[in-house]
Design an enzyme around this catalytic site. Structure first.
Site, PDB file in Angstrom:
ATOM      1  N   ARG A 250      73.917   6.544 111.139  1.00  0.00           N
ATOM      2  CA  ARG A 250      73.106   5.763 110.339  1.00  0.00           C
ATOM      3  C   ARG A 250      73.215   4.539 110.373  1.00  0.00           C
ATOM      4  O   ARG A 250      73.382   3.885 109.205  1.00  0.00           O
ATOM      5  CB  ARG A 250      72.875   6.386 109.208  1.00  0.00           C
ATOM      6  N   GLY A 251      73.679   3.726 111.428  1.00  0.00           N
ATOM      7  CA  GLY A 251      73.944   2.464 111.603  1.00  0.00           C
ATOM      8  C   GLY A 251      73.457   1.410 112.489  1.00  0.00           C
ATOM      9  O   GLY A 251      73.912   0.685 113.113  1.00  0.00           O
TER      10      GLY A 251
END
Length: 373
Positions: A250-251
């Protein structure tokens, strides 16, 4: 003519909102003034700090110490769950909105303060002095149409890192014209940055250190998973000169209809993946460096992604008014996405300048975050 990387960082510096602010926002949040030229306030207590940030008046607030919120709102003991086991490095989870489902039930105790951020209001400047401005156990929450806010040179940490849903550092739930600069986030329970289900427009996140080194994680190691969950409809984010370090996922997750312009940012030491999300998320990545990132993005991502290369850099002119800077890689997976159908969505937005990816690698990790203005 090639513009030196350091010169790019100085463009528009004269637009700073007050003498406590260094530089000025580039990209989508260009023109933000925060509290303007209001005489700075130097809060001494948690109560003074919260009162200033939640007031309806313009404020310039300078932090000169650590504001410790852990224990100030009590703790909660209740049933949570253990999705990844109960090993000493495994995150447990708070059963927020029934999230735990059928995962094994465990009794958990967490600090309440971290779950409820300070609701910062419009026309605010929040700046740390040197490396002293720290919020421990409390994040910041931007909602309800707040606008014209600068947050610079602070650290947010200790948000129940042992528990998913334990706390987010920066939460945006309907905000406009926001500049987050030279901040460090660490030891979060959930996201370092999260956007909610209302549009968050004209935002620039720059020179920030997203420090994923943690005590507990979904992988039961010291790499944080929950980094940036972006689910707002129509979010507009310039992600400039940031350092995403030691995470596993989730970056970002471009899960809403976010328009995400990543420029001269560095991703490093990521044994999982960096970019994910849904089919309406839009991300243009240029002049970025990916170092030791196992999977930058899926080979066939759901979302609309453009990764700049020497071969396709010229196609950016329709969106940015200039060619893109190519991304660079070291010991990382492939990133060959070249979707351009969303380029029209950059119309009318201020575009951040870009230097080379190799210059970003040399500069960003050493100069991002708190105490490095």
């Amino acid at each position: 003519m090639k513009v030196p990387f350091l010169q790019l960082l100085c463009l528009n510096a004269a637009l700073a909102s007050a003498n406590v602010v260094k530089g000025a926002a580039q990209g989508f949040a260009a023109g933000v003034t925060g509290g303007g030229d209001i005489t700075p306030s130097y809060p001494k207590t948690n109560e003074e700090l919260v009162s200033l940030l939640e007031s309806d008046e313009p404020q310039v607030v300078v932090l000169t110490k650590t504001f410790e919120f852990i224990g100030t709102e009590g703790t909660t003991t209740e049933n949570g769950c253990a999705p990844w086991g109960t090993g000493k490095s495994c995150q447990l989870a708070i059963n927020s909105n029934g999230w735990c489902g059928k995962n094994p039930v465990v009794t958990i105790t967490y600090d309440n303060a971290a779950k409820n951020g300070i609701h910062i209001k419009s026309n605010k400047t929040l700046v740390g002095e040197g490396d002293k401005g720290v919020l421990s156990g409390k994040g910041l929450y931007f909602e309800g149409g707040v606008s014209n806010i600068i947050v610079q040179n602070i650290k947010i940490t200790n948000l129940n890192p042992g528990f998913v849903w334990g706390g987010d550092a920066f939460t945006f739930f309907g905000a406009d014209l926001i500049w987050i600069d030279h901040c460090e986030t660490s030891l979060t329970g959930r996201q370092h940055y999260v956007t909610g289900f209302h549009p968050n427009t004209r935002m620039t996140w720059s020179n920030n250190f997203l420090n994923g080194v943690t005590t507990h994680s979904a992988g039961c190691d010291d790499h944080h998973y929950w980094t940036m969950e972006l689910v707002g409809p129509g979010d507009q984010i310039t992600f400039q000169n940031n350092y995403v370090y030691h995470t596993t996922g989730r970056g970002p997750a471009l899960s809403g209809t976010t328009l995400f312009h990543a420029v001269n940012s560095v991703w490093s030491s990521i044994p999982g993946h960096a970019i994910e999300g849904g089919d309406k998320g839009r991300g243009l990545f240029e002049g970025c460096f990916f170092e030791d990132v196992v999977e930058i993005a899926p080979a066939k991502p759901e979302n609309q992604l453009f990764s700049a290369s020497e071969a396709n850099a010229a196609s950016c002119k329709s969106a940015l008014g200039r060619a893109c800077q190519a991304n660079s890689y070291s010991k990382s997976g492939a990133f060959g996405s070249s979707e351009t159908g969303f380029f029209k969505d950059f119309a009318g937005l201020t575009i951040a300048p870009a230097g080379s990816a190799t210059d970003a690698l040399a500069y960003v990790p050493k100069n991002c975050g708190i105490g490095r203005l």
